[in-house]
Design a protein around this motif. Structure first.
Motif, mmCIF file in Angstrom:
data_model
loop_
_atom_site.group_PDB
_atom_site.id
_atom_site.type_symbol
_atom_site.label_atom_id
_atom_site.label_comp_id
_atom_site.label_asym_id
_atom_site.label_seq_id
_atom_site.Cartn_x
_atom_site.Cartn_y
_atom_site.Cartn_z
ATOM 1 N N THR A 8 1.772 -3.042 8.825
ATOM 2 C CA THR A 8 2.665 -1.909 9.098
ATOM 3 C C THR A 8 2.290 -1.217 10.405
ATOM 4 O O THR A 8 3.161 -0.873 11.215
ATOM 5 N N SER A 37 0.829 -1.197 0.000
ATOM 6 C CA SER A 37 0.000 0.000 0.000
ATOM 7 C C SER A 37 0.869 1.255 0.000
ATOM 8 O O SER A 37 2.064 1.216 0.318
ATOM 9 N N ILE A 84 -4.817 5.765 6.567
ATOM 10 C CA ILE A 84 -4.880 4.310 6.723
ATOM 11 C C ILE A 84 -5.954 3.766 5.792
ATOM 12 O O ILE A 84 -7.059 4.290 5.724
ATOM 13 N N ASP A 85 -5.602 2.693 5.059
ATOM 14 C CA ASP A 85 -6.561 2.072 4.145
ATOM 15 C C ASP A 85 -6.821 0.629 4.572
ATOM 16 O O ASP A 85 -6.346 0.183 5.615
ATOM 17 N N PHE A 113 0.544 3.565 2.078
ATOM 18 C CA PHE A 113 0.814 3.759 3.505
ATOM 19 C C PHE A 113 2.097 3.036 3.912
ATOM 20 O O PHE A 113 2.975 3.607 4.572
ATOM 21 N N THR A 114 2.222 1.771 3.501
ATOM 22 C CA THR A 114 3.410 0.987 3.844
ATOM 23 C C THR A 114 4.655 1.542 3.181
ATOM 24 O O THR A 114 5.717 1.658 3.807
ATOM 25 N N THR A 166 -1.063 -2.693 5.129
ATOM 26 C CA THR A 166 -1.188 -1.490 5.955
ATOM 27 C C THR A 166 -1.399 -1.886 7.411
ATOM 28 O O THR A 166 -0.778 -1.325 8.332
#
Length: 315
Positions: free
Chosen positions: A230, A51, A221-222, A53-54, A227
């Protein structure tokens, strides 16, 4: 003049070297505030493995879950050479040679490690020419659900299209050939041409992403599993205390738990209905499309019912 105007365009990127994946030198060539071809799909939110995010946490030097070798990754690596050899057999007069790790000649943060460089090789010549004219990307897939018919213009999954568009942009080459082995026996080929407009979209997204890393602007955040992994590795300790959280976060969590319970109940009921229709049969079919398959026990009763699209039978 565009790179697509050059029929034989020697790579214009800078070769950093030929590194073994996972080694210190390989990691160093990919480290820092750079974006690689395997990361660009995550930047634009299209990667099925990582993701945004990650990736942001990785580039920010924060904790991310350690890489875990899966059977799909292992066998993809083991089969790369045989699949590349098949492409070579299908294309006499062209030589596919290991490509190494590259960076863009001006944008040092733009990196790529293609599988192979393709060189024209006139009959009777066995030395690698000075000029490459394309890239070869080798893939394997257990089921092939995301791949179209061999040769189809839209047959390549979008995240792989992002990857090779980035690679072509880094090296300055006009096209990428795909050699794909599906289910261990279904060989397919595709060709992706360089598109300056698509490449610019990816570059602009990467520039914005790196700016957000430098500025500490974390992506939201998804729902991606990585994610969650993480987030799980961010704490560096444990305090046995109560922590007040926002009401909307609490409500969202509790609602999702309730909905998951209801969904599990509905799934159980739906599976019971399908099994009731199947009787002694093996595969459930609706309007000619296979929906699910039944695995029996030795006595003929049902061991399990699985969705057909995730089964090996779908290959």
């Amino acid at each position: 003049m565009s790179i697509t105007d050059h029929p034989y365009a020697a790579p214009s990127g800078v070769l950093l070297g030929h590194f073994t994946p996972g080694t210190a030198a390989w990691n160093e060539a990919r480290a820092g505030l750079s974006i690689t071809a395997t990361e660009i799909a995550a930047v634009v939110g299209l990667s099925p493995w990582m993701s945004r995010f990650t990736l942001w946490h990785k580039k920010s030097g924060l904790n991310v879950a350690p890489f875990e070798m899966t059977s799909a990754v292992e066998w993809g690596s083991r089969l790369e050479d045989p699949v590349a050899a098949k492409w070579q057999d299908e294309h006499p007069g062209q030589l596919a040679a290991p490509a190494g790790t590259w960076r863009h000649r001006e944008r040092e943060w733009q990196r790529a490690t293609p599988d192979r460089l393709i060189y024209p090789q006139p009959e009777g010549e066995f030395e690698t020419p000075d000029q490459a004219d394309a890239l070869l990307e080798v893939k394997t897939s257990p089921f092939g659900d995301d791949w179209g018919p061999s040769g189809a213009d839209d047959g390549v999954p979008l995240h792989y299209r992002c990857q090779v568009m980035w690679q072509m942009d880094v090296l300055g080459l006009p096209r990428t050939h795909f050699a794909v082995l599906i289910s261990g026996h279904d060989y397919r080929e595709y060709v992706i041409e360089y598109d300056e407009g698509d490449a610019k979209i990816l570059r602009d997204a990467a520039v914005q992403f790196l700016d957000e890393v430098r500025s500490g602007v974390r992506p939201p955040i998804d729902g991606a599993d990585d994610t969650y992994q993480t987030v799980r590795v961010q704490p560096d300790g444990f305090d046995d205390i109560d922590v007040e959280i926002p009401l909307d976060a609490a409500a969202r969590y509790e609602l999702a738990q309730d909905q998951m319970g209801a969904a599990k109940t509905e799934l159980t009921a739906a599976k019971s209905v399908v099994l009731d229709h199947l009787g002694t049969g093996r595969r459930a079919v609706a309007n000619g499309r296979r929906i699910a398959y039944r695995i029996p026990k030795p006595d003929g009763t049902t061991k399990s019912l699985s969705p057909y699209k995730t089964s090996k039978e779908a290959a």
